[in-house]
Write an enzyme that holds these catalytic residues in place. Structure first.
Site, PDB file in Angstrom:
ATOM      1  NE  ARG A 102      -3.825   0.603   1.912  1.00  0.00           N
ATOM      2  CZ  ARG A 102      -5.047   0.598   2.476  1.00  0.00           C
ATOM      3  NH1 ARG A 102      -5.250   1.232   3.612  1.00  0.00           N
ATOM      4  NH2 ARG A 102      -6.030  -0.041   1.908  1.00  0.00           N
ATOM      5  CG  HIS A 129      -8.264   0.176  -2.894  1.00  0.00           C
ATOM      6  ND1 HIS A 129      -7.524  -0.963  -2.634  1.00  0.00           N
ATOM      7  CD2 HIS A 129      -8.887   0.485  -1.714  1.00  0.00           C
ATOM      8  CE1 HIS A 129      -7.684  -1.314  -1.361  1.00  0.00           C
ATOM      9  NE2 HIS A 129      -8.507  -0.464  -0.793  1.00  0.00           N
ATOM     10  CD  GLN A 132     -12.675  -1.606  -1.004  1.00  0.00           C
ATOM     11  OE1 GLN A 132     -11.833  -1.543  -0.120  1.00  0.00           O
ATOM     12  NE2 GLN A 132     -13.886  -2.080  -0.793  1.00  0.00           N
ATOM     13  CG  ASP A 223     -13.580   6.201  -0.550  1.00  0.00           C
ATOM     14  OD1 ASP A 223     -13.542   6.043   0.695  1.00  0.00           O
ATOM     15  OD2 ASP A 223     -12.550   6.166  -1.263  1.00  0.00           O
ATOM     16  CB  CYS A 263     -13.984   1.160   0.095  1.00  0.00           C
ATOM     17  SG  CYS A 263     -13.567   2.897   0.301  1.00  0.00           S
ATOM     18  NE  ARG A 291     -10.344  -5.188   0.159  1.00  0.00           N
ATOM     19  CZ  ARG A 291      -9.542  -4.261   0.709  1.00  0.00           C
ATOM     20  NH1 ARG A 291     -10.039  -3.274   1.416  1.00  0.00           N
ATOM     21  NH2 ARG A 291      -8.235  -4.306   0.501  1.00  0.00           N
TER      22      ARG A 291
END
Ligand code: CP
Ligand code: NVA
Length: 305
Positions: A102, A129, A132, A223, A263, A291
């Protein structure tokens, strides 16, 4: 599949087979546990930013599949500071079977893949992402039974998550309507790239008005308004984004059986109200659990084959 860096790199068939594999691994897990197909395999989890879901879901995903994962915090490696990304990639490749990272700069993900010799998994960059988005479309599939022909309305900031959702939607035949304030939209380049990936049923619509975007939607997605790394813009964004809040009156403009997704982490009272986050249309927590199931499919694909 040699790495998992962007939804853009996957063919629609590869995406569908990851979704099928996630379905299979989730039901195997629910039926008593996964087979230890990753016995003896290791995964380094490299973080330049905080995380709850990404860290725990990858770590537990490896444990369930019989492998081993360990966390490296931003302060431990200081990737790109204490040591170049290329050297981190070369060194880790000698110790582990795969690296999940990340990062801030997407270039760092690309450099890990370029200079390392093991599979690299993108656990979020400023650009995208993809893990996700895979889990999100797995959640859509579970709740709606299909992805083709559905309308997903994304309301808020056109960020890393939105970009990956756009690419996945196009490849999975989903109608993607996005509403953002002026100046916070997807770029022409993002939209052009997304459109190149269109399959039957897919289309993109770009709005400033959230009501138009959510009208008739099967899925509403939002988000945070300020992503990790944008903290200096927070006060400014808080002034601009309130009309883009997902509240009950906006949800009422979508289909009655629409699902509401985020998310997470959520800033409740900003981009989403408690009423919606905890209401009957919300799938926020099954989405978060997924996830782990979706990422097991990535791990299986990269490490068990
Ligand atoms: N959605 C997500 O990636 O959460 P974390 O930042 O907690 O990993
Ligand atoms: N857009 C958010 C997603 C967090 C999972 C961020 O980058 O902070």
């Amino acid at each position: 599949m040699n790495h998992f860096l962007s939804i853009a790199d996957l063919t629609p068939d590869e995406l569908h087979s990851l979704l099928d594999l996630a379905t299979r691994l989730k039901s195997e897990w629910r039926d008593g546990g996964n087979k230890p197909v990753l016995k003896g395999k290791s995964l380094a989890l490299v973080f330049q930013k905080p995380s709850l879901r990404t860290r725990v879901s990858f770590e537990m995903g490896m444990v369930h599949l019989g492998g081993y994962a360990f966390y490296l915090s931003p302060n431990e490696i200081k990737m790109g500071g204490r040591e170049s990304v290329a050297d981190v990639a070369r060194v880790l490749s000698g110790y582990v079977d795969a690296v999940m990272a990340r990062v801030f700069e997407h270039e760092h993900i690309l450099d890990l893949a370029k200079y390392g010799s093991v599979p690299i998994i993108n656990g979020l960059s400023d650009y995208n992402h993809p893990a996700q988005a895979l889990a999100d479309f797995f959640t859509v599939l579970e709740h709606k039974g299909k992805t083709e022909g559905l309308k997903m309305a994304y309301v808020g900031d056109a960020n890393n998550v939105a970009r990956s959702l756009l690419f996945a939607a196009m490849k999975l035949g989903t109608h993607f309507a996005i509403a953002t304030p002026p100046g916070y939209s997807l770029t022409e380049e993002d939209l052009a790239l997304g459109r190149q990936f269109s399959t039957a049923g897919a289309q993109v619509e770009v709005y400033e008005d959230p009501v138009q975007a959510v009208s008739g939607a099967d899925v509403i997605y939002t988000d945070v308004w300020t992503s990790m790394g944008q903290e200096a813009e927070k006060a400014e964004r808080l002034k601009i984004f309130p009309p883009y809040q997902i509240n009950q009156s906006l949800v009422n403009r979508a289909k009655p059986d629409c699902i509401v997704m985020h998310c997470l982490p959520a800033h409740r009272g900003e981009e989403i109200t408690d009423e919606v986050a905890d209401g009957p249309n919300s799938v926020l927590f099954p989405q978060a659990e997924n996830r782990m199931h979706a990422q097991k499919a990535i791990l299986f694909e990269l490490l068990a084959k």
